[in-house]
Design an enzyme around this catalytic site. Sequence first.
Site, short mmCIF file in Angstrom:
data_model
loop_
_atom_site.label_atom_id
_atom_site.label_comp_id
_atom_site.label_asym_id
_atom_site.label_seq_id
_atom_site.Cartn_x
_atom_site.Cartn_y
_atom_site.Cartn_z
N LYS A 128 28.42 14.46 -2.04
CA LYS A 128 28.64 13.13 -1.46
C LYS A 128 29.61 12.42 -2.38
O LYS A 128 29.67 12.70 -3.58
CB LYS A 128 27.32 12.35 -1.38
CG LYS A 128 27.30 11.27 -0.34
CD LYS A 128 27.05 11.78 1.06
CE LYS A 128 27.19 10.68 2.09
NZ LYS A 128 26.78 11.13 3.43
N ASP A 168 31.62 8.71 6.17
CA ASP A 168 30.25 8.14 6.10
C ASP A 168 30.46 6.65 6.35
O ASP A 168 31.46 6.27 6.99
CB ASP A 168 29.59 8.45 4.75
CG ASP A 168 28.11 8.07 4.73
OD1 ASP A 168 27.33 8.68 5.47
OD2 ASP A 168 27.73 7.13 3.99
P1 NDP Z 1 29.11 2.94 10.13
O1 NDP Z 1 29.89 2.41 9.01
O2 NDP Z 1 29.83 3.44 11.34
O3 NDP Z 1 28.02 1.86 10.60
C1 NDP Z 1 27.03 1.37 9.75
C2 NDP Z 1 26.23 0.34 10.52
O4 NDP Z 1 25.10 -0.02 9.74
C3 NDP Z 1 27.01 -0.94 10.79
O5 NDP Z 1 26.61 -1.46 12.03
C4 NDP Z 1 26.57 -1.83 9.63
O6 NDP Z 1 26.67 -3.22 9.90
C5 NDP Z 1 25.12 -1.45 9.52
N1 NDP Z 1 24.59 -1.78 8.21
C6 NDP Z 1 25.09 -1.44 7.00
N2 NDP Z 1 24.34 -1.96 6.01
C7 NDP Z 1 23.33 -2.62 6.64
C8 NDP Z 1 22.22 -3.35 6.17
N3 NDP Z 1 21.98 -3.50 4.87
N4 NDP Z 1 21.37 -3.89 7.09
C9 NDP Z 1 21.60 -3.74 8.42
N5 NDP Z 1 22.65 -3.07 8.92
C10 NDP Z 1 23.50 -2.51 8.04
O7 NDP Z 1 28.19 4.11 9.50
P2 NDP Z 1 27.55 5.36 10.21
O8 NDP Z 1 27.03 4.98 11.54
O9 NDP Z 1 28.49 6.49 10.08
O10 NDP Z 1 26.33 5.70 9.22
C11 NDP Z 1 25.07 5.05 9.33
C12 NDP Z 1 24.03 5.84 8.55
O11 NDP Z 1 23.99 7.20 9.03
C13 NDP Z 1 24.28 5.96 7.05
O12 NDP Z 1 23.03 6.03 6.39
C14 NDP Z 1 24.98 7.31 6.92
O13 NDP Z 1 24.83 7.87 5.63
C15 NDP Z 1 24.19 8.10 7.96
N6 NDP Z 1 24.87 9.30 8.46
C16 NDP Z 1 26.10 9.23 9.05
C17 NDP Z 1 26.69 10.36 9.54
C18 NDP Z 1 27.99 10.32 10.31
O14 NDP Z 1 28.37 11.38 10.85
N7 NDP Z 1 28.67 9.20 10.41
C19 NDP Z 1 26.08 11.69 9.35
C20 NDP Z 1 24.72 11.64 8.82
C21 NDP Z 1 24.18 10.48 8.36
P3 NDP Z 1 27.86 -4.11 9.24
O15 NDP Z 1 29.09 -3.73 10.02
O16 NDP Z 1 27.40 -5.51 9.45
O17 NDP Z 1 27.95 -3.71 7.79
#
Ligand code: NDP
Length: 446
Positions: A128, A168
């Site tokens: 990572k 990510d």
């Molecule tokens: P994105 O950046 O596309 O989206 C993240 C989302 O989570 C946004 O809506 C963001 O809101 C919200 N968020 C972030 N921090 C907080 C918080 N403290 N409280 C509430 N909402 C929050 O990320 P992904 O969708 O790609 O990833 C989301 C999760 O999935 C992570 O844990 C990542 O490690 C995991 N993951 C992702 C993969 C992928 O293929 N993308 C694969 C496997 C796991 P805001 O815009 O307001 O910050």
Amino acid sequence: MSNESQYDTLISWLETNYPNEPEYHQAVREIVKDILPVYHVHDEYKQHNVVTRLCVPERIIQFSIFWQNDNNEVEVHQGWRVQHCGLIGPYKGGLRFHPTVNTSILKFLAFEQTFKNALTGLPMGGAKGGSNFNPKGRSDAEIMRFCQAFMMELHRHIGPNTDVPAGDINVGNREIGYLYGAYRRLENRFEGAITGKHLEFGGSHVRTEATGFGLIYMLQCVLDTHEDSMAAKRIVISGAGNVALHAALKATELEGKVITLSNSRGYYFNENGLSQDMIQWAIANKKSEDNVLCALADNYGGEWISDKTPWNVKTDIALPCATQNELDGEDAKALLNNGCQYVLEGANMPCTDDAQRAFAEAQIPYVPGKASNAGGVALSGLEMSQNAKFRRSSFDKLDQSLKDIMQSIHEQCVEEGQDSGWINYSRGANIAAFRRLATAMVAQGV
Ligand code: NDP
């Protein structure tokens, strides 16, 4: 030594040697408690000290990033790549750009990634990386310059057979394009050194959708096993990013009723359930809108609730898809009191220790991220093999492969997670992944 004393010795050794890394310690605690009983009945595992060796990263690369913003000021950020374990394939795992990124967060993510990748059955080690750079409010040109400066250092540590990063949090299609462009020019090579690329230059069908779709394919397996179905189930989803929105899209396609999405500022609630059109609109506009969920409420109805999480909403299924430790013990109790029967993690480690304990005590199916969100990295693995062959597979073929991989992960969890009539998915995932990694470690020697 008994399991308990071995556990205490290992955790205190980690806390002494790597202090101030709470997320890393949390991730290790969660896995080690499940794998020690297996370790203890295998002399060869003990002889090779496999548990301690699997807990510590093989290598951590840390570097400074100097880049120029739109006001011609030079900014300084930190970058990292944690290459946790290369036993079963090239290091593999995403890059995260977020102000909270630090060694502890990346070590926890790389450790979890190692076990997740092992579950997919594909040849991928665990890693990572990322930076404490906050891309919010930055211009496109600034994002490009930052990605180029980041790759200026990272390129020497990655490659298709060495380490293959992906996206990510805050590293999506656009950032991957800039990172790959910089890598290609620095190395003068067109090769699969990054996944999540655009289709036009070596990307794969289904990669964008894979984590969210895979989560819902896992949910289908869990529901089938419990002789239940998705139709009309109330589903609470947190997050509004790549994982959350694609999970929402697939769930509604399969007739589930998705009633919430959220972000760091609050949550969106729609009692009637989101339609496919609404979710597609959010996917198309999430980058251009300041708060896409507020805009969704303005355009399509439903409510925007500021500064709250969605865990108090009455639901059948909860899918935390935002970030680590976003659902604590109190949230878990609220979900259980409101009738929640299934919890599957889309994010990495979104449920705290207390929340996991509450789900285990209630004996509801709780599937940890390393199993339920493995679809993303699985598709990355398939992107790597398409790149190696210089041939692209069709959307339908890859979607079917994704379903097959999620089903295989589900089977491994069920096989290893039997617990007096209840399926302990977490233990099942930890043990199944551990067996593969430990066997590889013993076979490869010290
Ligand atoms: P994105 O950046 O596309 O989206 C993240 C989302 O989570 C946004 O809506 C963001 O809101 C919200 N968020 C972030 N921090 C907080 C918080 N403290 N409280 C509430 N909402 C929050 O990320 P992904 O969708 O790609 O990833 C989301 C999760 O999935 C992570 O844990 C990542 O490690 C995991 N993951 C992702 C993969 C992928 O293929 N993308 C694969 C496997 C796991 P805001 O815009 O307001 O910050």
